[in-house]
Design an enzyme around this catalytic site. Structure first.
Site, PDB file in Angstrom:
ATOM      1  N   ARG A 181     -41.011   5.165 -37.299  1.00 11.52           N
ATOM      2  CA  ARG A 181     -39.935   5.827 -38.052  1.00 11.52           C
ATOM      3  C   ARG A 181     -40.281   7.289 -38.278  1.00 11.52           C
ATOM      4  O   ARG A 181     -41.443   7.626 -38.540  1.00 11.52           O
ATOM      5  CB  ARG A 181     -39.734   5.167 -39.417  1.00 11.52           C
ATOM      6  CG  ARG A 181     -39.260   3.733 -39.353  1.00 11.52           C
ATOM      7  CD  ARG A 181     -38.846   3.246 -40.752  1.00 11.52           C
ATOM      8  NE  ARG A 181     -38.669   1.799 -40.763  1.00 11.52           N
ATOM      9  CZ  ARG A 181     -39.469   0.958 -41.429  1.00 11.52           C
ATOM     10  NH1 ARG A 181     -40.497   1.397 -42.144  1.00 11.52           N
ATOM     11  NH2 ARG A 181     -39.236  -0.331 -41.382  1.00 11.52           N
ATOM     12  N   HIS A 204     -42.180  -1.501 -50.322  1.00 16.05           N
ATOM     13  CA  HIS A 204     -43.632  -1.726 -50.454  1.00 16.05           C
ATOM     14  C   HIS A 204     -44.048  -1.865 -51.928  1.00 16.05           C
ATOM     15  O   HIS A 204     -45.215  -1.682 -52.265  1.00 16.05           O
ATOM     16  CB  HIS A 204     -44.463  -0.568 -49.859  1.00 16.05           C
ATOM     17  CG  HIS A 204     -44.411  -0.457 -48.378  1.00 16.05           C
ATOM     18  ND1 HIS A 204     -44.440   0.765 -47.747  1.00 16.05           N
ATOM     19  CD2 HIS A 204     -44.366  -1.380 -47.413  1.00 16.05           C
ATOM     20  CE1 HIS A 204     -44.394   0.591 -46.438  1.00 16.05           C
ATOM     21  NE2 HIS A 204     -44.351  -0.724 -46.206  1.00 16.05           N
ATOM     22  N   LEU A 215     -50.434   3.221 -46.074  1.00 23.57           N
ATOM     23  CA  LEU A 215     -50.307   3.701 -44.693  1.00 23.57           C
ATOM     24  C   LEU A 215     -50.520   2.530 -43.742  1.00 23.57           C
ATOM     25  O   LEU A 215     -51.653   2.194 -43.387  1.00 23.57           O
ATOM     26  CB  LEU A 215     -51.341   4.810 -44.415  1.00 23.57           C
ATOM     27  CG  LEU A 215     -51.390   5.980 -45.418  1.00 23.57           C
ATOM     28  CD1 LEU A 215     -52.515   6.956 -45.046  1.00 23.57           C
ATOM     29  CD2 LEU A 215     -50.057   6.691 -45.485  1.00 23.57           C
ATOM     30  N   LYS A 237     -43.969 -15.699 -41.863  1.00 23.14           N
ATOM     31  CA  LYS A 237     -45.401 -15.675 -42.181  1.00 23.14           C
ATOM     32  C   LYS A 237     -45.585 -16.491 -43.450  1.00 23.14           C
ATOM     33  O   LYS A 237     -44.734 -16.425 -44.354  1.00 23.14           O
ATOM     34  CB  LYS A 237     -45.872 -14.242 -42.441  1.00 23.14           C
ATOM     35  CG  LYS A 237     -45.856 -13.372 -41.215  1.00 23.14           C
ATOM     36  CD  LYS A 237     -46.513 -12.031 -41.532  1.00 23.14           C
ATOM     37  CE  LYS A 237     -46.077 -11.014 -40.510  1.00 23.14           C
ATOM     38  NZ  LYS A 237     -45.748  -9.713 -41.063  1.00 23.14           N
ATOM     39  N   GLU A 288     -56.744   1.652 -44.969  1.00 18.50           N
ATOM     40  CA  GLU A 288     -57.987   0.914 -45.222  1.00 18.50           C
ATOM     41  C   GLU A 288     -59.027   1.123 -44.134  1.00 18.50           C
ATOM     42  O   GLU A 288     -60.221   0.994 -44.378  1.00 18.50           O
ATOM     43  CB  GLU A 288     -57.683  -0.595 -45.327  1.00 18.50           C
ATOM     44  CG  GLU A 288     -56.901  -0.959 -46.569  1.00 18.50           C
ATOM     45  CD  GLU A 288     -56.346  -2.374 -46.516  1.00 18.50           C
ATOM     46  OE1 GLU A 288     -56.964  -3.249 -45.880  1.00 18.50           O
ATOM     47  OE2 GLU A 288     -55.265  -2.597 -47.100  1.00 18.50           O
ATOM     48  N   ARG A 338     -40.923 -13.461 -50.363  1.00 16.82           N
ATOM     49  CA  ARG A 338     -40.796 -12.010 -50.319  1.00 16.82           C
ATOM     50  C   ARG A 338     -39.327 -11.685 -50.026  1.00 16.82           C
ATOM     51  O   ARG A 338     -38.773 -12.171 -49.038  1.00 16.82           O
ATOM     52  CB  ARG A 338     -41.669 -11.444 -49.210  1.00 16.82           C
ATOM     53  CG  ARG A 338     -41.460  -9.961 -49.076  1.00 16.82           C
ATOM     54  CD  ARG A 338     -42.182  -9.399 -47.892  1.00 16.82           C
ATOM     55  NE  ARG A 338     -41.997  -7.963 -47.878  1.00 16.82           N
ATOM     56  CZ  ARG A 338     -41.929  -7.237 -46.773  1.00 16.82           C
ATOM     57  NH1 ARG A 338     -42.055  -7.805 -45.596  1.00 16.82           N
ATOM     58  NH2 ARG A 338     -41.763  -5.949 -46.841  1.00 16.82           N
ATOM     59  N   ASP A 381     -50.415   2.962 -32.670  1.00 16.04           N
ATOM     60  CA  ASP A 381     -51.638   2.386 -33.226  1.00 16.04           C
ATOM     61  C   ASP A 381     -52.641   3.519 -33.456  1.00 16.04           C
ATOM     62  O   ASP A 381     -53.024   4.219 -32.512  1.00 16.04           O
ATOM     63  CB  ASP A 381     -52.211   1.344 -32.265  1.00 16.04           C
ATOM     64  CG  ASP A 381     -53.317   0.531 -32.939  1.00 16.04           C
ATOM     65  OD1 ASP A 381     -54.218   1.147 -33.560  1.00 16.04           O
ATOM     66  OD2 ASP A 381     -53.288  -0.707 -32.845  1.00 16.04           O
ATOM     67  N   MET A 382     -53.044   3.681 -34.722  1.00 21.53           N
ATOM     68  CA  MET A 382     -53.919   4.810 -35.062  1.00 21.53           C
ATOM     69  C   MET A 382     -55.257   4.755 -34.310  1.00 21.53           C
ATOM     70  O   MET A 382     -55.854   5.787 -34.023  1.00 21.53           O
ATOM     71  CB  MET A 382     -54.132   4.825 -36.585  1.00 21.53           C
ATOM     72  CG  MET A 382     -54.840   6.049 -37.102  1.00 21.53           C
ATOM     73  SD  MET A 382     -54.138   7.637 -36.540  1.00 21.53           S
ATOM     74  CE  MET A 382     -52.653   7.769 -37.533  1.00 21.53           C
ATOM     75  N   ARG A 383     -55.717   3.549 -33.970  1.00 16.68           N
ATOM     76  CA  ARG A 383     -56.981   3.450 -33.208  1.00 16.68           C
ATOM     77  C   ARG A 383     -56.838   4.148 -31.870  1.00 16.68           C
ATOM     78  O   ARG A 383     -57.732   4.897 -31.440  1.00 16.68           O
ATOM     79  CB  ARG A 383     -57.355   1.974 -32.965  1.00 16.68           C
ATOM     80  CG  ARG A 383     -57.888   1.283 -34.188  1.00 16.68           C
ATOM     81  CD  ARG A 383     -57.857  -0.214 -34.029  1.00 16.68           C
ATOM     82  NE  ARG A 383     -56.475  -0.701 -34.111  1.00 16.68           N
ATOM     83  CZ  ARG A 383     -56.134  -1.927 -34.485  1.00 16.68           C
ATOM     84  NH1 ARG A 383     -57.057  -2.814 -34.750  1.00 16.68           N
ATOM     85  NH2 ARG A 383     -54.880  -2.284 -34.572  1.00 16.68           N
ATOM     86  N   GLU A 413     -50.463  -8.322 -50.451  1.00 12.04           N
ATOM     87  CA  GLU A 413     -49.107  -8.600 -50.932  1.00 12.04           C
ATOM     88  C   GLU A 413     -48.892 -10.085 -51.170  1.00 12.04           C
ATOM     89  O   GLU A 413     -48.204 -10.475 -52.101  1.00 12.04           O
ATOM     90  CB  GLU A 413     -48.081  -8.052 -49.922  1.00 12.04           C
ATOM     91  CG  GLU A 413     -48.032  -6.526 -49.964  1.00 12.04           C
ATOM     92  CD  GLU A 413     -47.275  -5.911 -48.803  1.00 12.04           C
ATOM     93  OE1 GLU A 413     -47.883  -5.783 -47.718  1.00 12.04           O
ATOM     94  OE2 GLU A 413     -46.113  -5.547 -48.960  1.00 12.04           O
ATOM     95  N   ASN A 444     -42.776 -15.250 -46.087  1.00 13.83           N
ATOM     96  CA  ASN A 444     -42.236 -13.938 -45.742  1.00 13.83           C
ATOM     97  C   ASN A 444     -41.404 -14.138 -44.473  1.00 13.83           C
ATOM     98  O   ASN A 444     -41.948 -14.211 -43.368  1.00 13.83           O
ATOM     99  CB  ASN A 444     -43.413 -12.973 -45.505  1.00 13.83           C
ATOM    100  CG  ASN A 444     -42.946 -11.570 -45.190  1.00 13.83           C
ATOM    101  OD1 ASN A 444     -41.755 -11.327 -44.995  1.00 13.83           O
ATOM    102  ND2 ASN A 444     -43.900 -10.654 -45.126  1.00 13.83           N
TER     103      ASN A 444
HETATM  104  P1  AMP Z   1     -50.170  -2.748 -41.346  1.00 14.22           P
HETATM  105  O1  AMP Z   1     -48.711  -2.446 -41.132  1.00 14.22           O
HETATM  106  O2  AMP Z   1     -50.628  -2.486 -42.751  1.00 14.22           O
HETATM  107  O3  AMP Z   1     -50.578  -4.103 -40.839  1.00 14.22           O
HETATM  108  O4  AMP Z   1     -50.973  -1.685 -40.433  1.00 14.22           O
HETATM  109  C1  AMP Z   1     -50.943  -1.743 -39.026  1.00 14.22           C
HETATM  110  C2  AMP Z   1     -51.503  -0.465 -38.458  1.00 14.22           C
HETATM  111  O5  AMP Z   1     -52.830  -0.218 -38.962  1.00 14.22           O
HETATM  112  C3  AMP Z   1     -51.693  -0.484 -36.945  1.00 14.22           C
HETATM  113  O6  AMP Z   1     -50.501  -0.117 -36.283  1.00 14.22           O
HETATM  114  C4  AMP Z   1     -52.776   0.557 -36.734  1.00 14.22           C
HETATM  115  O7  AMP Z   1     -52.176   1.831 -36.580  1.00 14.22           O
HETATM  116  C5  AMP Z   1     -53.547   0.564 -38.021  1.00 14.22           C
HETATM  117  N1  AMP Z   1     -54.906   0.024 -37.914  1.00 14.22           N
HETATM  118  C6  AMP Z   1     -55.298  -1.269 -37.976  1.00 14.22           C
HETATM  119  N2  AMP Z   1     -56.638  -1.368 -37.822  1.00 14.22           N
HETATM  120  C7  AMP Z   1     -57.110  -0.100 -37.667  1.00 14.22           C
HETATM  121  C8  AMP Z   1     -58.408   0.466 -37.464  1.00 14.22           C
HETATM  122  N3  AMP Z   1     -59.497  -0.288 -37.418  1.00 14.22           N
HETATM  123  N4  AMP Z   1     -58.483   1.812 -37.353  1.00 14.22           N
HETATM  124  C9  AMP Z   1     -57.379   2.585 -37.429  1.00 14.22           C
HETATM  125  N5  AMP Z   1     -56.154   2.108 -37.614  1.00 14.22           N
HETATM  126  C10 AMP Z   1     -55.997   0.780 -37.738  1.00 14.22           C
END
Ligand code: AMP
Length: 403
Positions: free
Chosen positions: A244, A183, A212, A18, A336, A94, A285-287, A387, A11
């Site tokens: 975005r 995606h 997401l 990657k 997830e 990819r 970052d959702m965390r 993926e 990728n």
């Molecule tokens: P991805 O683009 O699929 O790698 O997702 C990355 C995003 O997943 C990060 O920017 C976080 O917002 C979110 N994320 C990853 N781990 C967690 C977690 N344990 N709880 C909530 N959000 C998470």
């Protein structure tokens, strides 16, 4: 000698590569890694051999993609898994944009390379980097089949009514303006795994997939075929994402230019890199956003609410597009891992047969799982995306078929 069974998945981004090496006899990972900041003084290569468990990190300038792939080859060689191994069956790449032309994974030859090149104007950020990765890998192993797996391919089944924007078709066709979606490799994999989780064949079920991650998109999948998706000509359309904006009145762009005095490049950067969750609250970052929400931070709360509202709108829209829905499935980093996102997105949708069981939703796991109560009319599920495995599977299937 038995036929080779390993596939290297690459990728290639503009400044990163990657990679994963898989053995397709059991889909196991033999090695995974990442080269970052290619072309800078601070380049870094992180490599993990999954056979021995050894992790190695190199920090030395890596000038370009050719040097990066050579360094990856050397790391693999140290583990006895080198690019020159007779057990390597193919390299799967990819490729972000395959336009309307590439509806399936495709063995790369000069004509295929030229077609991917022709798509650069509609994917200026992604396709050039993907092309560099392919050219470099071909130079290293010219004898080996190299396969392009396109992010857009799964969405080429969208009907014209979903794929076209309501603009003059002559102008649209001249500039190849249409909804391609992205995606796709993830949506294909996750919708199939969801059917399996339900004990059904993909051709028997209708699924709404919510991918997401930092980028985010929804897809309406009818009997295994995509009929609509939320990203459009570029990944900017649709859901609220990490940086975005997603859907937006196009006139906002005219307004920013005419009244705000911004240049097109500034607007592009604003909407792609400085908007979404990050633009709304300073975090993507959702965390971190959930931590702030739990502490009573109103700015983070509003960002979260806007994010959820948009997801709900797409669930409703795709429910109507599909007519009957068997499952809504969450995947990627946020989907997830973030139980509060799943709970909020499905909250209030009992009228559509959608419910989340709080106990099931709270359980952490790394496999596909149902989070709806047994009594629910429509299944709600979490299915981790993969993926790289999907690219390797499609690559290997094609090479086996043509070999
Ligand atoms: P991805 O683009 O699929 O790698 O997702 C990355 C995003 O997943 C990060 O920017 C976080 O917002 C979110 N994320 C990853 N781990 C967690 C977690 N344990 N709880 C909530 N959000 C998470």
């Amino acid at each position: 000698m038995s036929s080779p069974t390993r596939v290297l998945v690459l990728n290639s981004g503009s400044s990163s590569v990657k990679y994963q090496l898989l053995d397709m006899r059991d889909s196991s990972r033999l090695a995974v890694g990442l080269v970052e900041r290619i072309g800078e003084q601070t380049s870094r290569l992180k490599h993990t051999c999954r056979v021995t468990g050894e992790m190695r990190e190199q920090r030395a300038p890596i000038a370009d993609h050719e040097a990066a792939l050579k360094a990856v080859g050397e790391e693999l060689h140290r583990d006895g898994l080198g690019l020159d191994s007779p057990e390597l069956a193919a390299i799967g790449h990819r490729v972000v944009h395959g336009g309307m032309f590439f509806t399936e994974p495709t063995v790369i030859d000069d004509a295929v390379l030229a077609e991917i090149e022709r798509l650069v104007p509609v994917a200026p950020l992604h396709n050039p980097a993907n092309l560099t990765g392919i050219r470099t890998a071909r130079a290293l192993r010219p004898d080996l089949p190299q396969v392009a797996v396109f992010d857009t391919a799964f969405h080429t089944t969208m009907p014209e009514s979903a794929a076209r924007y309501a603009i003059d078709p002559k102008i649209a066709d001249r500039y190849r303006i249409r909804r391609y979606g992205f995606h796709g490799t993830s949506h294909a994999y996750v919708s199939r795994q969801t059917a399996r989780l339900l004990g059904k064949d993909p051709s028997e079920v209708n699924v709404i997939v919510l991918h997401l991650g930092n980028g985010a998109s929804a897809a309406a999948v009818e009997r295994g075929r995509c009929v609509d998706t939320s990203m459009g000509m570029t990944p900017l359309e649709g859901l609220v994402m990490g940086t975005r904006s997603g859907d937006l009145d196009p006139a906002v762009i005219f307004h920013l230019e005419r009244v705000g005095g911004m240049s097109m490049d500034e607007v592009d950067t604003l909407l792609n890199k400085m908007s979404g969750l990050f633009g709304l609250c300073g975090d993507n970052d959702m965390r971190e956003i959930r931590r702030r929400v739990d502490e009573g931070d109103e700015v983070a709360r509003l960002a979260f609410d806007i994010y959820i509202h948009r997801i709900k709108k797409y669930i409703g829209a795709y429910y109507a597009v599909l007519g009957r829905v068997d499952a809504v499935v969450f995947t990627a980093g946020v989907g997830e891992n973030a139980a509060p996102v799943r709970e909020a997105a499905i909250g209030g949708l009992a009228g559509l047969g959608l419910e989340v069981d709080a106990g099931r939703n709270a359980v952490r796991g790394d496999g596909p799982r149902l989070i709806s109560p047994d009594s629910a009319r429509v299944a709600v599920a979490v299915v981790p995306t993969d993926e790289e495995l999907e690219i390797a599977t499609q690559t290997y299937a094609l090479v086996e078929k043509s070999g």
